[in-house]
Design a protein around this motif. Structure first.
Motif, PDB file in Angstrom:
ATOM      1  N   LEU A 169       0.797   6.191  -1.538  1.00  0.00           N
ATOM      2  CA  LEU A 169       0.882   4.904  -0.894  1.00  0.00           C
ATOM      3  C   LEU A 169       2.381   4.547  -1.002  1.00  0.00           C
ATOM      4  CD1 LEU A 169      -0.673   2.251  -0.504  1.00  0.00           C
ATOM      5  CD2 LEU A 169      -0.612   1.916  -3.048  1.00  0.00           C
ATOM      6  N   ALA A 170       3.085   4.780  -2.197  1.00  0.00           N
ATOM      7  CA  ALA A 170       4.600   4.494  -2.145  1.00  0.00           C
ATOM      8  C   ALA A 170       5.473   4.905  -1.073  1.00  0.00           C
ATOM      9  CB  ALA A 170       5.206   4.791  -3.530  1.00  0.00           C
ATOM     10  N   GLY A 171       5.193   6.260  -0.773  1.00  0.00           N
ATOM     11  CA  GLY A 171       5.871   6.763   0.499  1.00  0.00           C
ATOM     12  C   GLY A 171       5.404   5.876   1.738  1.00  0.00           C
ATOM     13  N   GLY A 172       4.290   5.758   1.909  1.00  0.00           N
ATOM     14  CA  GLY A 172       3.879   4.730   3.061  1.00  0.00           C
ATOM     15  C   GLY A 172       4.591   3.378   3.193  1.00  0.00           C
ATOM     16  N   ILE A 173       4.511   2.676   2.024  1.00  0.00           N
ATOM     17  CA  ILE A 173       5.001   1.550   2.016  1.00  0.00           C
ATOM     18  C   ILE A 173       6.672   1.408   2.278  1.00  0.00           C
ATOM     19  CG2 ILE A 173       5.572  -0.567   0.562  1.00  0.00           C
ATOM     20  CD1 ILE A 173       2.867  -0.039  -0.740  1.00  0.00           C
ATOM     21  N   ALA A 180      -0.680   3.502   6.006  1.00  0.00           N
ATOM     22  CA  ALA A 180      -0.634   4.093   4.744  1.00  0.00           C
ATOM     23  C   ALA A 180      -1.945   3.855   4.050  1.00  0.00           C
ATOM     24  CB  ALA A 180       0.353   3.190   3.984  1.00  0.00           C
ATOM     25  N   PHE A 181      -2.476   2.578   3.966  1.00  0.00           N
ATOM     26  CA  PHE A 181      -3.944   2.237   3.462  1.00  0.00           C
ATOM     27  C   PHE A 181      -5.039   3.201   4.333  1.00  0.00           C
ATOM     28  CE2 PHE A 181      -1.369  -1.174   1.605  1.00  0.00           C
ATOM     29  CZ  PHE A 181      -1.979  -1.124   0.401  1.00  0.00           C
ATOM     30  N   SER A 182      -4.685   3.267   5.427  1.00  0.00           N
ATOM     31  CA  SER A 182      -6.047   4.096   6.281  1.00  0.00           C
ATOM     32  C   SER A 182      -5.966   5.561   5.497  1.00  0.00           C
ATOM     33  CB  SER A 182      -5.663   4.131   7.698  1.00  0.00           C
ATOM     34  OG  SER A 182      -6.323   4.939   8.193  1.00  0.00           O
ATOM     35  N   ARG A 183      -4.647   6.173   5.662  1.00  0.00           N
ATOM     36  CA  ARG A 183      -4.689   7.546   5.012  1.00  0.00           C
ATOM     37  C   ARG A 183      -4.957   7.432   3.621  1.00  0.00           C
ATOM     38  NH1 ARG A 183       0.670   7.611   7.285  1.00  0.00           N
ATOM     39  NH2 ARG A 183       1.464   7.474   5.167  1.00  0.00           N
ATOM     40  N   LEU A 184      -4.631   6.448   2.806  1.00  0.00           N
ATOM     41  CA  LEU A 184      -5.370   6.387   1.549  1.00  0.00           C
ATOM     42  C   LEU A 184      -6.604   6.541   1.263  1.00  0.00           C
ATOM     43  CD1 LEU A 184      -3.303   6.653  -1.007  1.00  0.00           C
ATOM     44  CD2 LEU A 184      -3.728   3.960  -1.377  1.00  0.00           C
ATOM     45  N   SER A 185      -7.285   5.749   2.215  1.00  0.00           N
ATOM     46  CA  SER A 185      -8.951   5.458   1.836  1.00  0.00           C
ATOM     47  C   SER A 185      -9.526   6.569   2.706  1.00  0.00           C
ATOM     48  CB  SER A 185      -9.308   4.378   2.741  1.00  0.00           C
ATOM     49  OG  SER A 185      -8.901   4.407   4.088  1.00  0.00           O
ATOM     50  N   SER A 186      -9.008   7.467   3.595  1.00  0.00           N
ATOM     51  CA  SER A 186      -9.542   8.613   4.202  1.00  0.00           C
ATOM     52  C   SER A 186      -9.434   9.905   3.267  1.00  0.00           C
ATOM     53  CB  SER A 186      -9.197   8.750   5.587  1.00  0.00           C
ATOM     54  OG  SER A 186      -7.792   9.090   5.519  1.00  0.00           O
TER      55      SER A 186
END
Lengths: 201, 174
Positions: free
Chosen positions: A144-148, A129-135
């Motif tokens: 972010l919420a969906g990933g978590i 999730a954070f990787s997608r967010l940063s990229s």
């Protein structure tokens, strides 16, 4: 969408663990609830039968009421005395207890491992999730919420496996201890029978 | 039934139960009344449409199978929603100082919650936090009412309604 797809690849080993754990719980539940050790009253009746009609009649009664413990009672009612007899009874009792203890270790392992596997899935999901967010370069709280949310599914799945497995394991251990205690008590009581006469009938 | 048969029977039962449970459709719970509650965290984006968002999506998301297409479409919808909400906020901001009542000498922040209906008009306008000055509160409400229906959503967002919270800020000379 299937929960397996939502939770990520760690859901697959968790699913396999869940299937095996539930199968073991069911199997052990059937074993522990259908193979009861004779109660104190039944043991008293057994003593009476043994005294009156001999070992074969007593073993026949055991075969009908508690066949899982037949080997143990055979050892108890076997002619003999002293250390060898005690050794045989102990050995037969160990065999019976071993059959009851089967797969309980797996249940304990599943209860301990499932939350860790779930946690690993969550950590991997959070990393993704954070990787997608940063990229993406575009901070989107829903992403972010969906990933978590998806990542936490594996932890929930792990706990859903661990909690029943642990409860069942504790209950099975309690039943195991009860059986072991009852067998020890029976092994102490039954050799008090007359050692000559009736046993040879 | 011997021990081995019992175990395999239990395993078959366990497999059946798991298969049954996996047939359920798992999804995130929806907000009340079918509305989506939008957290006002995306208003820092530029109101202007970004250049060629679809091309960017196609460049970052490998187009493999329906799942990837669904994900790309979902991300497009999210981006469109962010732009739309930013435009709504901008429309409200532009109408803060409507003629008729001069509030330019007052300062304060008013927070309003309202629902954007499928036809892009606003409903259920409710003040969540007052500025402490009734004139500013009224001006902010009139700004929201005036902005109702002025911003049209893109085709990709047709259908749902959203409940959003907006803070209208009044500052000197701003």
């Amino acid at each position: 969408m299937s929960i397996l797809q939502l939770g990520g690849f760690m859901m697959w080993p968790l699913l396999a663990l869940s299937v095996a754990a539930l199968a073991v719980i069911l199997e052990r539940f059937v074993v522990f609830t259908t193979r009861r050790f004779p109660s104190a009253d039944a043991l008293e009746e057994l003593r009476t039968t043994f005294r009156a009609q001999g070992g074969d009649a007593a073993l026949k009664t055991i075969e009908d009421t508690a066949p899982a413990f037949l080997d143990f009672f055979k050892a108890c009612f076997a002619p003999g005395n002293g250390a060898d007899h005690e050794q045989n009874v102990q050995s037969a009792g160990d065999d019976v207890l071993f059959r009851f203890n089967q797969r309980l270790d797996f249940l304990a392992t599943a209860a301990a491992t499932a939350p860790l596997m779930g946690l690993l899935g969550t950590v991997i999901g959070m990393i993704n999730a954070f990787s997608r967010l940063s990229s993406s370069g575009d901070v989107d709280i829903t992403m972010l919420a969906g990933g978590i949310w998806q990542a936490l599914l594996t932890t929930a799945a792990g706990l859903c496996i661990a909690i029943p497995a642990m409860l069942a394991h504790r209950w099975f251990l309690r039943q195991y201890d009860k059986i072991a205690y009852a067998m020890q008590r029976a092994a102490r009581v039954l050799p008090d029978q007359p050692e000559t006469g009736e046993r040879d009938q | 039934m011997n021990a081995r048969q019992l175990f395999w029977t239990c395993l078959a039962i366990s497999l059946s139960l798991h298969w049954f449970m996996l047939q359920f459709h798992w999804s995130r719970p929806q907000a009340d009344a079918g509305d989506s509650i939008v957290i006002p965290a995306n208003f820092d984006l530029s109101v202007a449409s970004p250049s060629n968002g679809l091309a960017l999506e196609q460049g970052t998301v490998p187009q493999e199978g329906d799942t990837q297409h669904e994900k790309a479409a979902e991300r497009l919808r999210k981006q469109a929603l962010k732009r739309f909400l930013a435009q709504v906020r901008s429309a409200v901001e532009r109408r803060r100082l409507l003629p008729g009542r001069d509030v330019s000498h007052l300062i304060g922040n008013v927070r309003y919650r309202f629902r954007i209906q499928p036809d892009d008009t606003f409903a259920d306008i409710a003040m969540e936090h007052s500025s402490g000055t009734p004139e500013l509160d009224d001006a902010a409400r009139r700004a929201i009412e005036a902005a109702s229906g002025t911003v049209k959503r893109p085709a990709i967002l047709k259908g749902p309604s959203w409940t959003i919270v907006i803070t209208v800020k009044y500052q000197y000379a701003l």
